[in-house]
Motif scaffolding. Structure first.
Motif, mmCIF file in Angstrom:
data_model
loop_
_atom_site.group_PDB
_atom_site.id
_atom_site.type_symbol
_atom_site.label_atom_id
_atom_site.label_comp_id
_atom_site.label_asym_id
_atom_site.label_seq_id
_atom_site.Cartn_x
_atom_site.Cartn_y
_atom_site.Cartn_z
ATOM 1 N N HIS A 16 1.107 -1.322 -0.015
ATOM 2 C CA HIS A 16 0.036 0.119 -0.397
ATOM 3 C C HIS A 16 0.774 1.739 0.032
ATOM 4 C CE1 HIS A 16 0.647 0.300 4.118
ATOM 5 N NE2 HIS A 16 0.345 -0.272 3.671
ATOM 6 N N GLY A 17 0.593 2.149 -0.015
ATOM 7 C CA GLY A 17 1.303 3.605 -0.177
ATOM 8 C C GLY A 17 2.140 3.484 0.902
ATOM 9 N N ASP A 18 1.938 3.302 2.127
ATOM 10 C CA ASP A 18 3.367 4.065 2.824
ATOM 11 C C ASP A 18 3.969 2.513 3.444
ATOM 12 O OD1 ASP A 18 1.555 5.455 3.883
ATOM 13 O OD2 ASP A 18 -0.252 4.480 5.572
ATOM 14 N N VAL A 19 4.031 1.665 2.080
ATOM 15 C CA VAL A 19 4.886 0.595 2.552
ATOM 16 C C VAL A 19 6.615 1.331 1.042
ATOM 17 C CG1 VAL A 19 5.761 -1.685 1.795
ATOM 18 C CG2 VAL A 19 3.407 -1.620 3.022
ATOM 19 N N SER A 20 7.704 0.783 1.377
ATOM 20 C CA SER A 20 8.819 1.337 0.607
ATOM 21 C C SER A 20 8.756 1.128 -0.732
ATOM 22 C CB SER A 20 9.696 1.286 1.794
ATOM 23 O OG SER A 20 10.018 -0.223 1.579
ATOM 24 N N SER A 21 9.310 1.795 -1.649
ATOM 25 C CA SER A 21 9.046 1.111 -2.591
ATOM 26 C C SER A 21 10.157 -0.306 -2.984
ATOM 27 C CB SER A 21 9.997 1.495 -4.011
ATOM 28 O OG SER A 21 8.905 3.436 -3.750
ATOM 29 N N SER A 22 11.341 0.025 -1.890
ATOM 30 C CA SER A 22 12.426 -1.127 -2.135
ATOM 31 C C SER A 22 11.564 -2.390 -1.885
ATOM 32 C CB SER A 22 12.913 -0.531 -1.422
ATOM 33 O OG SER A 22 12.512 -1.057 0.104
ATOM 34 N N ARG A 23 10.866 -2.621 -1.057
ATOM 35 C CA ARG A 23 9.853 -3.618 -0.296
ATOM 36 C C ARG A 23 8.940 -4.257 -1.669
ATOM 37 N NH1 ARG A 23 9.666 -5.642 4.475
ATOM 38 N NH2 ARG A 23 10.539 -4.319 6.103
ATOM 39 N N LYS A 24 8.482 -3.044 -2.127
ATOM 40 C CA LYS A 24 7.481 -3.647 -3.417
ATOM 41 C C LYS A 24 7.911 -4.008 -4.541
ATOM 42 C CE LYS A 24 4.409 0.078 -2.314
ATOM 43 N NZ LYS A 24 3.220 1.209 -2.201
ATOM 44 N N PRO A 45 7.624 -12.634 -6.503
ATOM 45 C CA PRO A 45 6.539 -12.503 -6.033
ATOM 46 C C PRO A 45 6.348 -14.468 -5.587
ATOM 47 C CG PRO A 45 6.503 -13.201 -8.990
ATOM 48 C CD PRO A 45 7.725 -12.262 -8.103
ATOM 49 N N ASP A 46 5.560 -14.221 -4.693
ATOM 50 C CA ASP A 46 5.610 -15.504 -3.560
ATOM 51 C C ASP A 46 4.535 -15.585 -2.696
ATOM 52 O OD1 ASP A 46 5.199 -18.254 -3.074
ATOM 53 O OD2 ASP A 46 8.145 -18.207 -2.347
ATOM 54 N N GLY A 47 3.791 -16.253 -2.260
ATOM 55 C CA GLY A 47 3.355 -16.682 -1.027
ATOM 56 C C GLY A 47 1.704 -15.331 -0.863
ATOM 57 N N ILE A 48 1.519 -15.155 -0.198
ATOM 58 C CA ILE A 48 0.681 -13.911 0.276
ATOM 59 C C ILE A 48 0.026 -12.311 0.017
ATOM 60 C CG2 ILE A 48 -1.242 -13.948 1.816
ATOM 61 C CD1 ILE A 48 -1.080 -16.216 1.549
ATOM 62 N N LEU A 49 -0.036 -12.298 -0.244
ATOM 63 C CA LEU A 49 -0.090 -9.846 -1.395
ATOM 64 C C LEU A 49 -0.986 -9.726 -0.366
ATOM 65 C CD1 LEU A 49 1.500 -7.982 -3.016
ATOM 66 C CD2 LEU A 49 -0.202 -8.821 -4.529
ATOM 67 N N LEU A 50 -0.949 -9.212 0.330
ATOM 68 C CA LEU A 50 -2.269 -7.849 0.973
ATOM 69 C C LEU A 50 -1.623 -6.873 0.509
ATOM 70 C CD1 LEU A 50 -1.326 -9.052 5.411
ATOM 71 C CD2 LEU A 50 -2.666 -10.389 3.195
ATOM 72 N N ILE A 51 -3.687 -6.177 0.044
ATOM 73 C CA ILE A 51 -3.143 -5.488 -0.998
ATOM 74 C C ILE A 51 -4.570 -4.345 -0.538
ATOM 75 C CG2 ILE A 51 -3.611 -6.313 -2.937
ATOM 76 C CD1 ILE A 51 -2.291 -4.704 -4.343
ATOM 77 N N THR A 52 -4.775 -3.025 -1.638
ATOM 78 C CA THR A 52 -5.473 -2.212 -1.245
ATOM 79 C C THR A 52 -6.063 -2.672 -2.562
ATOM 80 O OG1 THR A 52 -4.547 -0.462 -1.406
ATOM 81 C CG2 THR A 52 -5.159 -0.592 0.635
ATOM 82 N N PRO A 53 -7.372 -1.927 -2.675
ATOM 83 C CA PRO A 53 -7.571 -1.818 -4.620
ATOM 84 C C PRO A 53 -6.918 -1.500 -5.145
ATOM 85 C CG PRO A 53 -10.167 -2.400 -3.350
ATOM 86 C CD PRO A 53 -8.530 -2.278 -2.021
ATOM 87 N N GLU A 54 -7.145 0.453 -4.721
ATOM 88 C CA GLU A 54 -6.519 1.204 -5.499
ATOM 89 C C GLU A 54 -4.678 0.929 -6.280
ATOM 90 O OE1 GLU A 54 -9.603 2.381 -3.290
ATOM 91 O OE2 GLU A 54 -7.631 1.780 -2.458
ATOM 92 N N SER A 55 -4.031 0.007 -4.591
ATOM 93 C CA SER A 55 -2.861 -0.608 -4.743
ATOM 94 C C SER A 55 -3.088 -2.026 -6.210
ATOM 95 C CB SER A 55 -1.771 -0.895 -3.802
ATOM 96 O OG SER A 55 -1.429 0.070 -2.859
#
Length: 748
Positions: free
Chosen positions: A128-136, A143-153
C-alpha cells in the motif's frame, strides 16, 4: 470442536468436531496446537472443508473476532502447501491475493498472518502507499506467498506495471476480500468487482473468491456482489450460534443551545460538556471506543475529555482517530488500545469500525444516531470478551422546543431514529445496497485503466470485459457508445482507425496522477505541519490564515503561517483552539428505518434501554406526533407553508422533492419532511393527486430537471444524457415515491 489431546465427554461429538481439523496440512495442525486452542470456532469448523476444496466461492459471515481470518487461511494455506509439495518445480507468483479496504487493516493482518504463514514457510507481503518502494520491487521481482493489498494499489499495478503484475498472478489460487460489506453499494465496491474480474482475466480463468464480513444482512445480495450473475453458486457460511449478548443504554439530552456553539467553533454547549462528563466518569479506567459521526465531533470530545482530565489532575486516557489525522497519530492511538498495561479510550469515526485488531473493548460509545444499522452492528462487535456481553452507550441530543422549532424537531427524530435502528439491529436486519446504481464514474476509471494496462484496446473487447462479462452489466451498448463519444469530446480517449481505443491527452494527464487510483473523491487539502512533522490534513473549504486557532488530533494549535501555493499550514502549540469543519455528507437513510420510526411513534412501548431523560424525550415526541395527528395525516399547515411528512427513505424523499419542484413548487428537505413554501395543505393535496394519477416520468427525464447532478469523482466527464441516467440510478426511487404519494392521497 475438540482438538486431539483435549478432553471430551461425547465421543460422537468429538469425532464430528475433529473432522475439519484432520483435513488441515500437518504444518498447520502443529501451528494450531501451539496456539493452545481447545477447539476450533464454529466458523472455522464449517469453513475448512469448503474453502480447502477450492471449487466454490465462499462468504464467511461471523461477528468481529470470531476467527474469520483463520477460518479462511487455515484451509487456504493447507491447500497451497499441499499443492507445493505435490509439484516438483512450483511456479513463481503470489499464491493468494488478499484485498482489504484499509491500509491499517493490512498492517494488522500482516502481523497476524506472518506467524501462521511461517508455519508453512510462506512469505507475506504488504502493498500500500506507506510501504517502501524497495519492498514492493522485491515482492514483484520474487512474487511468492500472500499479497496483502488495497484495491487502489491493484489499480496502480495494472496501470504502471501491467506485464510484471500479470506474470506475478499466474500462480494465484485464491482471492480473498476482507470486510466485504464495506465495499458493497459504493463506487469503490464497483471498482473492486472490476479488479477481481481483471485479476481473473490475468490469471487466465475462474479463481475461488473468499469474502469475510461481520455485517451481512442479505446473504443472496452479498453473494451476487462477490460473483456477479452467479451469486446462487456462492457458498455462505454463517454459524447461527456464534452470537453474543448485547447490553444497551441510550441517554437523551436536551440541548438548550441547539448545537450552534460547536458549529461556529465556539465554546461547546453545556449539553456537550454533560456528555463528555458522563463518558469520563463512566468508562475511564477501561478500554473503549467512542464513535462520532463527524470528524469535528471527534476533535471536540477528545479536547473536552483531555481538559476534564487536566482539571481533575489525572492522566489523560483519551485520544483521537479519524481519516484526516496522520498515519503516525492514528497508529499511536491504536497502540494505546493494544497496550494491556494502561487503559485507553479512543474517540473515532468509522476508521476503527472495521476489523483492525485492537483487542476487545470493554464498551462502545456512540455520539449521535448511528449512520446505519450495519454500522451500528459493526461498531458493537468491537465489544465483549469471551462470554461477556457487548456493551453500547449512545448519547443523543435533541434541541429545546420553542415557537420557532421546526415541526420535525418536535418529534425528537434523532432519538426515535436511534430506537428504530436498535430495534432493527435486534431483528438482525441490515441495509441492503442499491444494486441498481450505474456507477458510471467508476466505469470511466476502469475503462481508462484498461486502456493504460493494454496500451489500447478494441471497443468490443472493452465492452465485453467491463460490461458484458464484467460488473457494469446494466450498461447497454448504446450507452457505452455514448460514453465513448463523451470521453472523446473531453479528450480522455481517442478511437484509432482500426477501432482501437487509445488514451487521449487529458486521459494521459488524468491517469498519471496518483489520485486516479481511487474511485472516490479526494478533496484538495491543506497539509498541517507542527514541529516539522505532518500531523494531518484539512479540506481547503475550511480556509486557514495566520493566527487562526485549531483543535486537531486532540491538541490545540495556532496557525503560524500558510503557504497557499503549496497548501501547507505550519502550526504551533496554543492555549486555545476551535474545532475546524471537515465537510462530507452523511449516509442515506433507508425506508425500513423510517417505517420503524413511524411504528415507534404509534406504539406505547418504552424501550428498557432508555434512560429517564430519553424516556421523557420519547414521550414528548409521541405527544407532538399525536398533536399533529401524524398517524392519519401527512400534510401539516405551518403559517403559509405546508410540511409534508414522508415516512420513507432519503431516495424517496428526494424524488418527491424533485416531483414537486417539477410542478413549480419550492420546498426544502429536512429528514423525512419537505416544507413546501407558499402552499396550503389543500393545494398540495391536489398536486399530489395529480402526481399519483399521472403516467410516471422517465427517471432520466426527471433527473434532467435537477440542477446539480455531480455525485462521484468522474461524473463531470459524462455527457448529459448519461449524467441524468447515473443520477437517477443513485438518488431517485420513482416507484417508491409514487407508492408513498398514492398512500398519502388514499389515506387523506
Amino acid at each position: 470442536m475438540i482438538l486431539p489431546g483435549s478432553n471430551s465427554s461425547d465421543d460422537e461429538d468429538d469425532s464430528r468436531q475433529t473432522q475439519s481439523f484432520e483435513l488441515l496440512h500437518e504444518s498447520i495442525q502443529r501451528w494450531v496446537w501451539k496456539q493452545g486452542w481447545e477447539a476450533l470456532r464454529p466458523i472455522q469448523e464449517q469453513a475448512i472443508p469448503v474453502v480447502l476444496d477450492g471449487s466454490l466461492d465462499v462468504i464467511l459471515s461471523a461477528p468481529t473476532a470470531s476467527g474469520k481470518t483463520e477460518a479462511a487461511f487455515l484451509p487456504i494455506l493447507s491447500h497451497i502447501t499441499d499443492r507445493r509439495e505435490s509439484s516438483e518445480d512450483p511456479e513463481p507468483g503470489f499464491d493468494v491475493v488478499y484485498l482489504s479496504p484499509l491500509k491499517a487493516l493490512i498492517n494488522d493482518q500482516y502481523d497476524r498472518l506472518e506467524e501462521l504463514c511461517g508455519a508453512c514457510d510462506l512469505p507475506v507481503h504488504r502493498w500500500h502507499g506507506d510501504v517502501s518502494s524497495s519492498r514492493k520491487n522485491k515482492a514483484l521481482e520474487e512474487p511468492d506467498g500472500i499479497l496483502l493489498i488495497t484495491p487502489e494499489s491493484v489499480e496502480a499495478l495494472f496501470l504502471r506495471r501491467p506485464s510484471v503484475f500479470h506474470q506475478a498472478l499466474q500462480n494465484t489460487a485464491y482471492l480473498v476480500v476482507d470486510e466485504v460489506h464495506a465495499f458493497i453499494g459504493t463506487p469503490r465496491g464497483k471498482q473492486l468487482q472490476s479488479l477481481l474480474h481483471r485479476i481473473e482475466g490475468a490469471i487466465g480463468g475462474w479463481t475461488p473468491r473468499v469474502a469475510l464480513s461481520a455485517t451481512i444482512g442479505d446473504h443472496e445480495m452479498t453473494a451476487e456482489f462477490l460473483r456477479p450473475k452467479s451469486g446462487s453458486e456462492v457458498e455462505v457460511i454463517d454459524p447461527v450460534g456464534d452470537r453474543q449478548e448485547i447490553r444497551l443504554l441510550v441517554k437523551g439530552y436536551e440541548n438548550k443551545n441547539n448545537g450552534n456553539n460547536e458549529e461556529n467553533g465556539e465554546d461547546p454547549s453545556g449539553t456537550v460538556v454533560d456528555i463528555a462528563e458522563h463518558i469520563f466518569t463512566t468508562i475511564r479506567g477501561q478500554d473503549n471506543l467512542v464513535f462520532a459521526n463527524r470528524r469535528m465531533d471527534v476533535e471536540l470530545y477528545t479536547d473536552l475529555l483531555k481538559r476534564i482530565s487536566e482539571d481533575r489532575g489525572v492522566p489523560n486516557e483519551f485520544a483521537a482517530h479519524h481519516g484526516s489525522l496522520s498515519k503516525e497519530i492514528r497508529e499511536e492511538s491504536e497502540r494505546l488500545l493494544k497496550n494491556s498495561k494502561a487503559p485507553a479510550t479512543v474517540i473515532c469515526t468509522s476508521t476503527l469500525e472495521l476489523g483492525i485488531d485492537i483487542g476487545w473493548m470493554d464498551s462502545i460509545g456512540q455520539v449521535g444516531s448511528p449512520p446505519s444499522v450495519s454500522s451500528l452492528r459493526q461498531r458493537l462487535g468491537r465489544s465483549g470478551r469471551g462470554d461477556n456481553p457487548a456493551v453500547l452507550r449512545a448519547y443523543i441530543q435533541e434541541p429545546e422546543i420553542s415557537d420557532s422549532t421546526p415541526l420535525e424537531d418536535t418529534l425528537r427524530p434523532e432519538l426515535v431514529q436511534t430506537i428504530a435502528m436498535v430495534n432493527l439491529l435486534l431483528e438482525k436486519w441490515y441495509e441492503p445496497p442499491n444494486l441498481d446504481a450505474l456507477e458510471l464514474s467508476t466505469l470511466i476509471q476502469q475503462l481508462l485503466s484498461l486502456i493504460a494496462e493494454h496500451g489500447g484496446i478494441k471497443t468490443k473487447t472493452a465492452y465485453r470485459l467491463l460490461c458484458q462479462t464484467g460488473p457494469f452489466d446494466k450498461i447497454t451498448v448504446p450507452q457505452f457508445k455514448s460514453l465513448l463519444r463523451g470521453l472523446a469530446d473531453e479528450e480522455l480517449l481517442n478511437q484509432a482507425g482500426d477501432g482501437d481505443l487509445i488514451m487521449g491527452l487529458t486521459g494521459e494527464k488524468l491517469t498519471r496522477h496518483y489520485d486516479f487510483y481511487a474511485a472516490f473523491w479526494s478533496p484538495d487539502e491543506y497539509r498541517l505541519v507542527a514541529n516539522e512533522k505532518t500531523i494531518g490534513t484539512l479540506p481547503i473549504t475550511s480556509p486557514l490564515v495566520e493566527g487562526k486557532l485549531l483543535i486537531f488530533g486532540g491538541q490545540r494549535w495556532e496557525v503560524e503561517s500558510v503557504d497557499q501555493k503549496k497548501q501547507i499550514a505550519f502550526l504551533q502549540s496554543a492555549p486555545g483552539g476551535k474545532v475546524p469543519k471537515f465537510g462530507g455528507e452523511g449516509a442515506l437513510v433507508h425506508s425500513r428505518i423510517r417505517e420503524e420510526m413511524f411504528t415507534t411513534y404509534t406504539s406505547t412501548e418504552v424501550p428498557s434501554y432508555l434512560d429517564a431523560k430519553g424516556v421523557d424525550l420519547l414521550e414528548e415526541g409521541r405527544v407532538h406526533f399525536e398533536r399533529l395527528d401524524l398517524q392519519d395525516a401527512n400534510l401539516i399547515r405551518q403559517g403559509d407553508h405546508t410540511v409534508l411528512f414522508v415516512w420513507a427513505g432519503d431516495r424517496v424523499v428526494n424524488t418527491t422533492h424533485i416531483l414537486l419542484s417539477e410542478k413549480g413548487y419550492k420546498a426544502s428537505k429536512s429528514g423525512m419532511t419537505l416544507q413546501v413554501r407558499d402552499c396550503l395543505p389543500s393545494e398540495l393535496f391536489n398536486v399530489l393527486c395529480e402526481i399519483a394519477t399521472t403516467q410516471p416520468p422517465e427517471p432520466s427525464k426527471l433527473a434532467a430537471t435537477v440542477e446539480n447532478k455531480i455525485i462521484d469523482k468522474h461524473d463531470r466527464y459524462l455527457p448529459e444524457e448519461l449524467l441524468n441516467s447515473n443520477y437517477a440510478s443513485k438518488r431517485l426511487d420513482i416507484e417508491g415515491a409514487l407508492d408513498e404519494i398514492t398512500t398519502i392521497v388514499d389515506e387523506s
